[in-house]
Design a protein around this motif. Structure first.
Motif, PDB file in Angstrom:
ATOM      1  N   ARG A   1       6.585  25.095 -12.049  1.00 19.36           N
ATOM      2  CA  ARG A   1       6.672  25.064 -13.505  1.00 19.36           C
ATOM      3  C   ARG A   1       6.562  23.648 -14.030  1.00 19.36           C
ATOM      4  NH1 ARG A   1      12.351  28.012 -13.881  1.00 19.36           N
ATOM      5  NH2 ARG A   1      12.580  26.580 -12.101  1.00 19.36           N
ATOM      6  N   ARG A   2       6.811  22.667 -13.154  1.00 17.89           N
ATOM      7  CA  ARG A   2       6.732  21.275 -13.573  1.00 17.89           C
ATOM      8  C   ARG A   2       5.785  20.477 -12.673  1.00 17.89           C
ATOM      9  NH1 ARG A   2      10.243  18.047 -12.918  1.00 17.89           N
ATOM     10  NH2 ARG A   2      10.097  16.843 -14.824  1.00 17.89           N
ATOM     11  N   ALA A   3       4.837  21.185 -12.043  1.00 14.32           N
ATOM     12  CA  ALA A   3       3.958  20.524 -11.091  1.00 14.32           C
ATOM     13  C   ALA A   3       3.171  19.390 -11.768  1.00 14.32           C
ATOM     14  CB  ALA A   3       2.981  21.537 -10.493  1.00 14.32           C
ATOM     15  N   ASN A   4       3.328  18.217 -11.195  1.00 13.95           N
ATOM     16  CA  ASN A   4       2.593  17.054 -11.646  1.00 13.95           C
ATOM     17  C   ASN A   4       2.635  16.871 -13.162  1.00 13.95           C
ATOM     18  OD1 ASN A   4       1.072  14.764 -11.200  1.00 13.95           O
ATOM     19  ND2 ASN A   4      -0.868  15.817 -11.432  1.00 13.95           N
ATOM     20  N   PRO A   5       3.806  16.687 -13.737  1.00 15.59           N
ATOM     21  CA  PRO A   5       3.877  16.467 -15.181  1.00 15.59           C
ATOM     22  C   PRO A   5       3.138  15.192 -15.562  1.00 15.59           C
ATOM     23  CG  PRO A   5       5.950  15.885 -14.146  1.00 15.59           C
ATOM     24  CD  PRO A   5       5.123  16.548 -13.087  1.00 15.59           C
ATOM     25  N   CYS A   6       2.649  15.154 -16.777  1.00 19.36           N
ATOM     26  CA  CYS A   6       1.895  14.004 -17.241  1.00 19.36           C
ATOM     27  C   CYS A   6       2.850  12.860 -17.574  1.00 19.36           C
ATOM     28  CB  CYS A   6       1.070  14.370 -18.469  1.00 19.36           C
ATOM     29  SG  CYS A   6       0.198  12.963 -19.196  1.00 19.36           S
ATOM     30  N   PRO A   7       2.655  11.675 -16.993  1.00 14.23           N
ATOM     31  CA  PRO A   7       3.570  10.565 -17.274  1.00 14.23           C
ATOM     32  C   PRO A   7       3.477  10.064 -18.715  1.00 14.23           C
ATOM     33  CG  PRO A   7       1.687   9.799 -16.007  1.00 14.23           C
ATOM     34  CD  PRO A   7       1.594  11.293 -16.048  1.00 14.23           C
ATOM     35  N   ARG A   8       2.387  10.381 -19.401  1.00 15.38           N
ATOM     36  CA  ARG A   8       2.215   9.910 -20.771  1.00 15.38           C
ATOM     37  C   ARG A   8       2.751  10.889 -21.811  1.00 15.38           C
ATOM     38  NH1 ARG A   8       2.371   5.179 -20.958  1.00 15.38           N
ATOM     39  NH2 ARG A   8       1.634   5.342 -23.105  1.00 15.38           N
ATOM     40  N   CYS A   9       3.088  12.113 -21.384  1.00 13.23           N
ATOM     41  CA  CYS A   9       3.510  13.147 -22.334  1.00 13.23           C
ATOM     42  C   CYS A   9       5.023  13.279 -22.454  1.00 13.23           C
ATOM     43  CB  CYS A   9       2.940  14.510 -21.931  1.00 13.23           C
ATOM     44  SG  CYS A   9       1.165  14.644 -22.189  1.00 13.23           S
ATOM     45  N   SER A  10       5.763  12.574 -21.623  1.00 13.39           N
ATOM     46  CA  SER A  10       7.211  12.698 -21.662  1.00 13.39           C
ATOM     47  C   SER A  10       7.767  12.012 -22.903  1.00 13.39           C
ATOM     48  CB  SER A  10       7.828  12.077 -20.401  1.00 13.39           C
ATOM     49  OG  SER A  10       7.539  10.698 -20.344  1.00 13.39           O
ATOM     50  N   SER A  11       9.034  12.263 -23.184  1.00 11.70           N
ATOM     51  CA  SER A  11       9.667  11.643 -24.347  1.00 11.70           C
ATOM     52  C   SER A  11       9.710  10.128 -24.216  1.00 11.70           C
ATOM     53  CB  SER A  11      11.087  12.198 -24.522  1.00 11.70           C
ATOM     54  OG  SER A  11      11.852  11.985 -23.340  1.00 11.70           O
ATOM     55  N   ALA A  12       9.729   9.648 -22.971  1.00 11.42           N
ATOM     56  CA  ALA A  12       9.654   8.213 -22.697  1.00 11.42           C
ATOM     57  C   ALA A  12       8.429   7.974 -21.811  1.00 11.42           C
ATOM     58  CB  ALA A  12      10.923   7.715 -22.006  1.00 11.42           C
ATOM     59  N   PRO A  13       7.252   7.777 -22.412  1.00 20.90           N
ATOM     60  CA  PRO A  13       6.016   7.660 -21.631  1.00 20.90           C
ATOM     61  C   PRO A  13       6.103   6.570 -20.567  1.00 20.90           C
ATOM     62  CG  PRO A  13       5.523   7.863 -23.969  1.00 20.90           C
ATOM     63  CD  PRO A  13       7.005   7.659 -23.853  1.00 20.90           C
ATOM     64  N   GLU A  14       5.546   6.884 -19.393  1.00 24.64           N
ATOM     65  CA  GLU A  14       5.535   5.957 -18.281  1.00 24.64           C
ATOM     66  C   GLU A  14       4.103   5.698 -17.836  1.00 24.64           C
ATOM     67  OE1 GLU A  14       7.832   7.876 -15.307  1.00 24.64           O
ATOM     68  OE2 GLU A  14       9.760   7.564 -16.320  1.00 24.64           O
ATOM     69  N   GLN A  15       3.928   4.740 -16.934  1.00 20.17           N
ATOM     70  CA  GLN A  15       2.619   4.494 -16.351  1.00 20.17           C
ATOM     71  C   GLN A  15       2.302   5.589 -15.339  1.00 20.17           C
ATOM     72  OE1 GLN A  15       2.378   0.549 -14.721  1.00 20.17           O
ATOM     73  NE2 GLN A  15       2.295  -0.430 -16.733  1.00 20.17           N
ATOM     74  N   PRO A  16       1.005   5.804 -15.035  1.00 14.53           N
ATOM     75  CA  PRO A  16       0.637   6.776 -13.999  1.00 14.53           C
ATOM     76  C   PRO A  16       1.349   6.505 -12.687  1.00 14.53           C
ATOM     77  CG  PRO A  16      -1.306   6.090 -15.205  1.00 14.53           C
ATOM     78  CD  PRO A  16      -0.173   5.212 -15.672  1.00 14.53           C
ATOM     79  N   ASP A  17       1.525   7.569 -11.886  1.00 14.88           N
ATOM     80  CA  ASP A  17       2.297   7.468 -10.656  1.00 14.88           C
ATOM     81  C   ASP A  17       1.734   6.445  -9.678  1.00 14.88           C
ATOM     82  OD1 ASP A  17       4.013   9.389 -11.610  1.00 14.88           O
ATOM     83  OD2 ASP A  17       2.943  11.051 -10.674  1.00 14.88           O
ATOM     84  N   ASP A  18       0.423   6.291  -9.641  1.00 14.09           N
ATOM     85  CA  ASP A  18      -0.207   5.337  -8.733  1.00 14.09           C
ATOM     86  C   ASP A  18      -0.993   4.328  -9.572  1.00 14.09           C
ATOM     87  OD1 ASP A  18      -1.751   3.911  -6.878  1.00 14.09           O
ATOM     88  OD2 ASP A  18      -1.772   5.596  -5.489  1.00 14.09           O
ATOM     89  N   PRO A  19      -0.337   3.268 -10.051  1.00 11.73           N
ATOM     90  CA  PRO A  19      -1.018   2.321 -10.943  1.00 11.73           C
ATOM     91  C   PRO A  19      -2.151   1.555 -10.286  1.00 11.73           C
ATOM     92  CG  PRO A  19       1.150   1.492 -10.334  1.00 11.73           C
ATOM     93  CD  PRO A  19       1.074   2.908  -9.830  1.00 11.73           C
ATOM     94  N   ALA A  20      -2.222   1.550  -8.947  1.00 13.85           N
ATOM     95  CA  ALA A  20      -3.333   0.870  -8.290  1.00 13.85           C
ATOM     96  C   ALA A  20      -4.593   1.723  -8.319  1.00 13.85           C
ATOM     97  CB  ALA A  20      -2.965   0.529  -6.846  1.00 13.85           C
ATOM     98  N   ALA A  21      -4.452   3.050  -8.236  1.00 13.29           N
ATOM     99  CA  ALA A  21      -5.610   3.943  -8.297  1.00 13.29           C
ATOM    100  C   ALA A  21      -6.116   4.075  -9.733  1.00 13.29           C
ATOM    101  CB  ALA A  21      -5.249   5.319  -7.736  1.00 13.29           C
ATOM    102  N   TYR A  22      -5.216   3.951 -10.696  1.00 17.07           N
ATOM    103  CA  TYR A  22      -5.594   4.182 -12.091  1.00 17.07           C
ATOM    104  C   TYR A  22      -6.654   3.208 -12.599  1.00 17.07           C
ATOM    105  CZ  TYR A  22      -5.465   4.705 -17.107  1.00 17.07           C
ATOM    106  OH  TYR A  22      -5.844   4.892 -18.411  1.00 17.07           O
ATOM    107  N   PRO A  23      -6.510   1.878 -12.427  1.00 19.70           N
ATOM    108  CA  PRO A  23      -7.528   0.980 -12.982  1.00 19.70           C
ATOM    109  C   PRO A  23      -8.898   1.156 -12.340  1.00 19.70           C
ATOM    110  CG  PRO A  23      -5.955  -0.240 -11.637  1.00 19.70           C
ATOM    111  CD  PRO A  23      -5.403   1.138 -11.809  1.00 19.70           C
ATOM    112  N   TYR A  24      -8.935   1.549 -11.067  1.00 25.70           N
ATOM    113  CA  TYR A  24     -10.225   1.831 -10.429  1.00 25.70           C
ATOM    114  C   TYR A  24     -10.903   3.008 -11.114  1.00 25.70           C
ATOM    115  CZ  TYR A  24     -13.647   3.291  -6.917  1.00 25.70           C
ATOM    116  OH  TYR A  24     -14.810   3.669  -6.280  1.00 25.70           O
ATOM    117  N   LEU A  25     -10.152   4.085 -11.326  1.00 22.60           N
ATOM    118  CA  LEU A  25     -10.729   5.256 -11.982  1.00 22.60           C
ATOM    119  C   LEU A  25     -11.053   4.956 -13.443  1.00 22.60           C
ATOM    120  CD1 LEU A  25     -11.588   8.171 -11.516  1.00 22.60           C
ATOM    121  CD2 LEU A  25      -9.296   8.900 -12.219  1.00 22.60           C
TER     122      LEU A  25
END
Length: 254
Positions: free
Chosen positions: A47-71
């Motif tokens: 029910r909570r599989a892989n929640p979006c880090p940007r959609c929470s009440s306190a937005p966070e950075q993606p889980d793997d910030p090293a993979a994110y800038p490459y993508l």
């Protein structure tokens, strides 16, 4: 969804000294999944599989910030986000068949950011589209919008810029892998009356968007990489020290 026995077997092989790449090929499981099991082997609550880090009440950075800038670099160069039914969007990155290693790296980055979503490779003439459906791609890439990128403003949000500032080479690598190349130039010089041929490597980056060009060059400036802009759409990196720096951190396409 992989059962617990499969997860335990994969981790056992890695613990025996096997490379993650060989375990991935033997079991048919992505390296991103195996890495995630090293952190947490238990399946997430569906029910909570892989929640979006940007959609929470306190937005966070993606889980793997090293993979994110490459993508992010790949998306800005050769990617698009399109709406589908029921609010789902699909990310699509076009990767030329000439670079199979790039296709694998792209698929791995997508899977790392959305580990519970299926990543597809759709073959087209001369290229593959690395594709993944998720409701949250517009959250992760707010540059999404109607029309072509070079016809609209492209700017990073502060949280994205923080990630790029922390992992600048991954961002540069993604941009080069999408809209760049490493080539060998040559010239002739007369020495003691004899003309000799000299070859030297050079990196190029090409994009129609002035905003994306600016993101590329400002990141190069932060890395002390010398560059020139022969025209409005091309960036050239030719100085020996800068080319060596690019090769050490970006390498060639493969």
């Amino acid at each position: 969804m992989y059962d617990m026995g499969t997860r335990e077997r994969a981790l056992a092989l890695v613990s025996q000294g096997r490379s993650m790449n060989s375990v991935s090929k033997e079991l048919g499981i992505s390296r991103a999944a195996i890495r995630s099991w090293q952190i947490r082997i238990e399946p997430l609550d569906s029910r909570r599989a892989n929640p979006c880090p940007r959609c929470s009440s306190a937005p966070e950075q993606p889980d793997d910030p090293a993979a994110y800038p490459y993508l992010l670099g790949l998306y800005l160069g050769d990617g698009c986000i399109s709406p589908s039914r029921r609010g789902v969007h699909f990310l699509r990155i076009a990767c030329a068949d000439a670079w199979p290693g790039l296709i694998d790296a792209c698929a791995e980055a997508v899977q790392t950011l959305r580990p519970t979503n299926k990543v597809f490779r759709v073959q087209r003439q001369g290229c593959q589209y690395v594709t993944c459906y998720s409701k949250h791609w517009p959250c992760l890439f707010p540059q999404h919008g109607p029309g072509k990128k070079h016809n609209r403003e492209i700017a990073l949000e502060p949280w994205q810029q923080d990630i790029v500032d922390t992992h600048p080479w991954q961002f540069i690598r993604g941009l080069i892998h999408s809209d760049g190349c490493r080539i060998t130039n040559w010239t002739e010089k007369a020495i003691a009356g004899e003309r000799k041929r000299y070859e030297y490597p050079r990196y190029f980056f090409t994009n129609l968007s002035g905003d994306i060009i600016q993101l590329f060059t400002s990141t190069l400036d932060a890395l002390d990489v010398d560059w020139k802009q022969p025209n409005g759409r091309n960036i050239s990196i030719a100085r020996k020290a800068s080319v060596a720096l690019m090769y050490a951190h970006v390498g060639p396409k493969y």
